[in-house]
Design a protein around this motif. Structure first.
Motif: not given
Length: 303
Positions: A223-229, A270-274
């Motif tokens: 879940d990219a959104a949760t990973y980033q948040s 990975a790109t979501g937390v750049a």
């Protein structure tokens, strides 16, 4: 091309290719020596060229596990430079903790040590409940680990697991109470929300400039959104109490043999937390289903 030697022409072609190659992010990495081997293994869909591009710049921390002996070969691959990192799951447990290893003598290649405290038998119950200062234990084991390592001139990586937050009985504490409990209301029943609420990242205050705090975000990667948040929240907590500390996030296997993460899943995470994470701890086992998507992700990141 008349008059030019074949060698000159070849050098020109290499220079043109290098100039045409897009710039890649200067990321830092944590990777076990075994995981590096899997990602380099073409029979597992590994790619030695991608590994060289990603991990050959000297900013990779290569990990070996301490298992009660100082006869541990360096995890740094031949021909590579990087940081030799010895991983511990305990501060002191009588056999494989940091204090036990310091007493026995560390391998000569070790320049950094990692404290990977999680809810498992490899981390003593008392340490699981006193990652940050605990009024019953009257100690923070993250602080003790950092102090011991720094006194020996070693860099430190702190990498506490989300599962230190749980509702399981802890026999080391009065009433067998869990020390970082999960509440259904405040945490929506999720250990990663409890990790943020209990501010386990505040242990970064015990790190020195040049050390690393790694957040084990890999369980959120589907879940990219949760990973980033969540990763962004943890990074902010680290930054609030430390200076000059590198913040990394976990990426890769979160279940055995695979959590099913695709190249698209890993790349989005990975790109979501750049700009938030300076790099990643890559978790890769001896499975094509883990190696293939990670190599694909590294390619998408420019390697």
């Amino acid at each position: 091309m008349a008059g030019l030697s074949a060698a000159t022409i070849a050098r020109g072609a290499v220079a043109q290719a290098a100039a045409a190659r897009p710039s890649v992010p200067a990321l830092s990495w944590l990777i076990a020596g075994s995981a590096f081997g899997y990602l380099s293994d073409t029979t597992l869909a590994g790619n030695p060229t991608v590994c060289r591009n990603a991990f050959g710049g000297g900013s990779t921390w290569f990990i070996a596990d301490y298992a009660g002996t100082n006869a541990i070969p360096s995890p740094i691959p031949s021909g590579y430079s990087g940081v030799g990192l010895l991983r511990f799951t305990a501060y002191q447990n009588g056999s494989t903790g940091l204090i036990d290893a310091l007493s026995a003598g560390l391998p000569s290649w070790v320049t950094a040590v990692q404290y990977d405290s999680e809810s498992w038998t490899r981390t003593p119950d008392l340490e699981q409940g006193a990652w940050i200062y605990n009024t019953h234990a009257k100690v923070s084991y993250a602080q003790e680990f950092c102090a011991a390592a720094h006194s020996h001139g070693l860099k430190v990586v702190l990498a506490p697991g989300n599962d230190l937050c749980n509702n399981s009985p802890n026999p080391a504490y009065p009433g067998r109470d869990p020390q970082y409990p999960i509440t259904a209301h405040a945490d929506q029943g999720q250990n990663y929300n409890a990790f943020v609420r209990h501010n386990l990242a505040s242990a970064a205050q015990y790190l020195a400039p040049g050390d690393v705090f790694e957040y084990q975000a890999q369980e959120l990667e589907l879940d990219a959104a949760t990973y980033q948040s969540v990763t962004t929240k943890v990074a902010a907590q680290v930054a609030a109490v430390s200076t000059g500390v590198t913040f990394l996030a976990g990426l890769g296997r979160s279940k055995l043999p695979s959590d099913g993460a695709t190249c698209a899943d890993l790349s989005a995470a990975a790109t979501g937390v750049a700009g938030v994470a300076s790099g990643f701890w890559l978790n890769v086992g001896h499975y094509t289903d883990q190696v293939r998507p990670m190599i694909c992700t590294l390619k998408k990141l420019g390697y």
